[in-house]
Design a protein around this motif. Structure first.
Motif, PDB file in Angstrom:
ATOM      1  N   GLU A 250      19.735  -8.708  15.776  1.00 23.30           N
ATOM      2  CA  GLU A 250      18.923  -7.846  16.657  1.00 23.30           C
ATOM      3  C   GLU A 250      18.462  -6.599  15.909  1.00 23.30           C
ATOM      4  O   GLU A 250      17.301  -6.173  16.037  1.00 23.30           O
ATOM      5  CB  GLU A 250      19.725  -7.464  17.898  1.00 23.30           C
ATOM      6  N   ASN A 251      19.363  -6.012  15.119  1.00 21.11           N
ATOM      7  CA  ASN A 251      18.995  -4.829  14.313  1.00 21.11           C
ATOM      8  C   ASN A 251      17.942  -5.187  13.263  1.00 21.11           C
ATOM      9  O   ASN A 251      17.036  -4.395  12.984  1.00 21.11           O
ATOM     10  CB  ASN A 251      20.234  -4.249  13.620  1.00 21.11           C
TER      11      ASN A 251
ATOM     12  N   LEU B 184      15.652  -7.571  13.534  1.00 25.35           N
ATOM     13  CA  LEU B 184      14.381  -7.756  14.225  1.00 25.35           C
ATOM     14  C   LEU B 184      13.735  -6.413  14.546  1.00 25.35           C
ATOM     15  O   LEU B 184      12.513  -6.244  14.357  1.00 25.35           O
ATOM     16  CB  LEU B 184      14.612  -8.551  15.516  1.00 25.35           C
ATOM     17  N   SER B 185      14.554  -5.468  14.988  1.00 26.26           N
ATOM     18  CA  SER B 185      14.030  -4.137  15.301  1.00 26.26           C
ATOM     19  C   SER B 185      13.451  -3.466  14.064  1.00 26.26           C
ATOM     20  O   SER B 185      12.363  -2.877  14.114  1.00 26.26           O
ATOM     21  CB  SER B 185      15.162  -3.272  15.882  1.00 26.26           C
TER      22      SER B 185
ATOM     23  N   GLU C 137      12.334  -4.924  11.349  1.00 25.15           N
ATOM     24  CA  GLU C 137      11.133  -5.651  10.916  1.00 25.15           C
ATOM     25  C   GLU C 137       9.925  -5.280  11.772  1.00 25.15           C
ATOM     26  O   GLU C 137       8.805  -5.146  11.241  1.00 25.15           O
ATOM     27  CB  GLU C 137      11.384  -7.161  10.984  1.00 25.15           C
ATOM     28  N   LEU C 138      10.148  -5.076  13.078  1.00 22.53           N
ATOM     29  CA  LEU C 138       9.054  -4.659  13.958  1.00 22.53           C
ATOM     30  C   LEU C 138       8.569  -3.255  13.611  1.00 22.53           C
ATOM     31  O   LEU C 138       7.359  -2.973  13.610  1.00 22.53           O
ATOM     32  CB  LEU C 138       9.507  -4.716  15.425  1.00 22.53           C
ATOM     33  N   ARG C 139       9.508  -2.373  13.301  1.00 24.15           N
ATOM     34  CA  ARG C 139       9.125  -1.008  12.912  1.00 24.15           C
ATOM     35  C   ARG C 139       8.339  -1.000  11.603  1.00 24.15           C
ATOM     36  O   ARG C 139       7.379  -0.254  11.434  1.00 24.15           O
ATOM     37  CB  ARG C 139      10.372  -0.130  12.788  1.00 24.15           C
TER      38      ARG C 139
ATOM     39  N   LYS D 179       6.541  -3.491  10.506  1.00 28.25           N
ATOM     40  CA  LYS D 179       5.227  -4.074  10.810  1.00 28.25           C
ATOM     41  C   LYS D 179       4.295  -3.043  11.432  1.00 28.25           C
ATOM     42  O   LYS D 179       3.106  -2.953  11.076  1.00 28.25           O
ATOM     43  CB  LYS D 179       5.418  -5.262  11.755  1.00 28.25           C
ATOM     44  N   LYS D 180       4.844  -2.256  12.350  1.00 30.89           N
ATOM     45  CA  LYS D 180       4.053  -1.212  12.999  1.00 30.89           C
ATOM     46  C   LYS D 180       3.615  -0.163  11.992  1.00 30.89           C
ATOM     47  O   LYS D 180       2.477   0.313  11.992  1.00 30.89           O
ATOM     48  CB  LYS D 180       4.869  -0.560  14.115  1.00 30.89           C
TER      49      LYS D 180
ATOM     50  N   GLU E 273       3.269  -0.534   8.753  1.00 32.63           N
ATOM     51  CA  GLU E 273       2.277  -1.087   7.825  1.00 32.63           C
ATOM     52  C   GLU E 273       0.908  -1.252   8.485  1.00 32.63           C
ATOM     53  O   GLU E 273      -0.130  -1.184   7.817  1.00 32.63           O
ATOM     54  CB  GLU E 273       2.753  -2.446   7.294  1.00 32.63           C
ATOM     55  N   SER E 274       0.886  -1.447   9.814  1.00 32.92           N
ATOM     56  CA  SER E 274      -0.381  -1.684  10.504  1.00 32.92           C
ATOM     57  C   SER E 274      -1.036  -0.418  11.050  1.00 32.92           C
ATOM     58  O   SER E 274      -2.213  -0.407  11.344  1.00 32.92           O
ATOM     59  CB  SER E 274      -0.164  -2.663  11.662  1.00 32.92           C
TER      60      SER E 274
ATOM     61  N   LYS F 167       7.891   3.319   4.374  1.00 33.69           N
ATOM     62  CA  LYS F 167       7.974   1.914   4.042  1.00 33.69           C
ATOM     63  C   LYS F 167       9.203   1.585   3.192  1.00 33.69           C
ATOM     64  O   LYS F 167       9.936   0.619   3.470  1.00 33.69           O
ATOM     65  CB  LYS F 167       6.707   1.492   3.321  1.00 33.69           C
TER      66      LYS F 167
END
Length: 393
Positions: A96-97, A99-100, A102-104, A106-107, A109-110, A182
């Motif tokens: 779970e940590n 995934l969190s 990786e989402l951060r 991704k955000k 980087e985008s 990053k």
């Protein structure tokens, strides 16, 4: 009358003279040194060539036991499992940590990080241009080539560019300070992945598996038991090659050598057997059984020996050289002692001997010598005159 009396006496004396000179005919053989081949009749157990004891690598409670003694297990098949609820929860939280994070990333980087970085570059460029223009206008203003209004406009533009640069720098620094740059996120993700990998390796230790195709020869645990590190769980034997394990009484240890031939019978009444050779002799005696461990190969044959089954083994022992062997029928027993009749001066001489029994007769160590003529003892008396008839023994 006298003549008749003499004749009568002669007739009476002749039988006694005949008996006096009569010799008892006795079978005999000459005692000579010889080499005695020997065999040992022993029991053995069918095992795998490779035997291993599997132990627990962690502390835990046994959740399930999937195999029992005598069962076959394929390589990597689970034999038993330990309660893994706690470590499964740790792995779930770590994922779970991950995934969190990786989402951060991704955000970042985008949107946030690239925008802040681009804004910082843009404001730096604007500030540099505004500073260069202000420097030119400042020189012109000193020489009164431009008005104060034009000069103040450039000055205000420079201050505005400076303010924008400071805002961009603060925003970029804030992102770094909050740990959402990053590199920081990538490092965090890497650490979580390593943590998950470590936890999954630890989880594997909750499942005890067969390292290769094998039979369970011993099971040491039951469901619900609490294990500590290095607790024995199973003993296994490889299924590829079978051998015979034999316990040899230590008093016969001098009679067996490496390479000795061995016949292996499925049971004591079978006429069929496999052959093998002794390839292992233990170097220490089991204090509890007083025995030495032997191991023999089993040649390929049509006999299907079952693992952990008991078999009958006949081992070719080391030959005994230069021994004096007397067949049992030539022995005479009296008062718990052993005697033989030996020819001395054409008479039977009773002599006590010492030695040990063997499957082929009695091995003399004391009381008789090579070259002695041993007499068959039936109806024979000590010091009796004999006529010998030689036999080959």
């Amino acid at each position: 009358m006298k003549k008749k009396l003499v004749v009568a006496l002669i007739i009476l004396i002749i039988p006694f003279i005949f008996l006096f000179f009569k010799k008892n005919k006795v079978s005999a053989f000459t005692l000579e040194k010889r080499t005695l081949s020997q065999e040992l009749l022993l029991s053995g157990t069918i095992e795998g060539e490779n035997i291993a004891t599997l132990s627990s690598e962690i502390n835990g409670v046994i959740l399930e036991v999937f195999k029992d003694q005598g069962d076959f297990a394929k390589a990597d098949e689970v034999l038993c499992s330990l309660n893994s609820q706690e470590i499964n929860l740790e792995i779930q939280r770590a994922k779970e940590n991950l995934l969190s994070a990786e989402l951060r990333l991704k955000k970042l980087e985008s949107s946030d990080y690239p925008n802040a970085s681009q804004e910082l570059l843009r404001t730096k460029s604007n500030y540099k241009i505004a500073l260069e223009e202000f420097s030119k206008f400042e020189k012109l203003h000193r020489k009164f080539y431009i008005t104060s209004l034009e000069y103040n406009q450039k000055k205000n533009s420079l201050e505005e560019a400076k303010v924008q640069l400071e805002l961009a720098e603060n925003k970029f620094k804030t992102l770094q300070k909050d740990g959402v740059d990053k590199k920081s996120l990538e490092s965090e993700i890497k650490n979580i992945e390593l943590s998950i990998e470590s936890l999954e390796k630890k989880l594997e230790k909750h499942f005890i598996k067969a390292p290769y195709d094998s039979y369970i020869t011993e099971k040491f645990i039951e469901k619900g038991e609490t294990l500590s590190n290095q607790t024995k769980v199973f003993q296994i034997a490889s299924s590829e090659t079978k051998i015979v394990s034999i316990d040899l009484d230590e008093k016969y240890s001098h009679m067996v050598a490496l390479g000795a031939s061995c016949k292996i019978f499925p049971n004591s009444t079978s006429s069929q057997y496999a052959t093998g050779n002794i390839f292992f002799i233990g170097n220490s005696v089991n204090e509890n059984t007083g025995s030495l461990k032997l191991k023999s190969t089993i040649s390929e044959n049509n006999l299907n020996f079952l693992y952990n089954s008991t078999v009958t083994c006949i081992i070719e022992a080391i030959p005994m050289k230069d021994i004096l062997l007397v067949p049992e029928k030539y022995l005479f027993f009296e008062n718990n002692k052993i005697f033989v009749f030996i020819l001395e001066n054409n008479r039977a001489s009773l002599r006590e001997i010492e030695g040990q029994n063997s499957s082929q007769g009695f091995i003399i160590s004391k009381g008789a010598f090579s070259g002695d003529i041993i007499l068959f003892p039936e109806n024979l008396k000590d010091n009796e005159k004999v006529e010998i008839i030689f036999n080959q023994e």
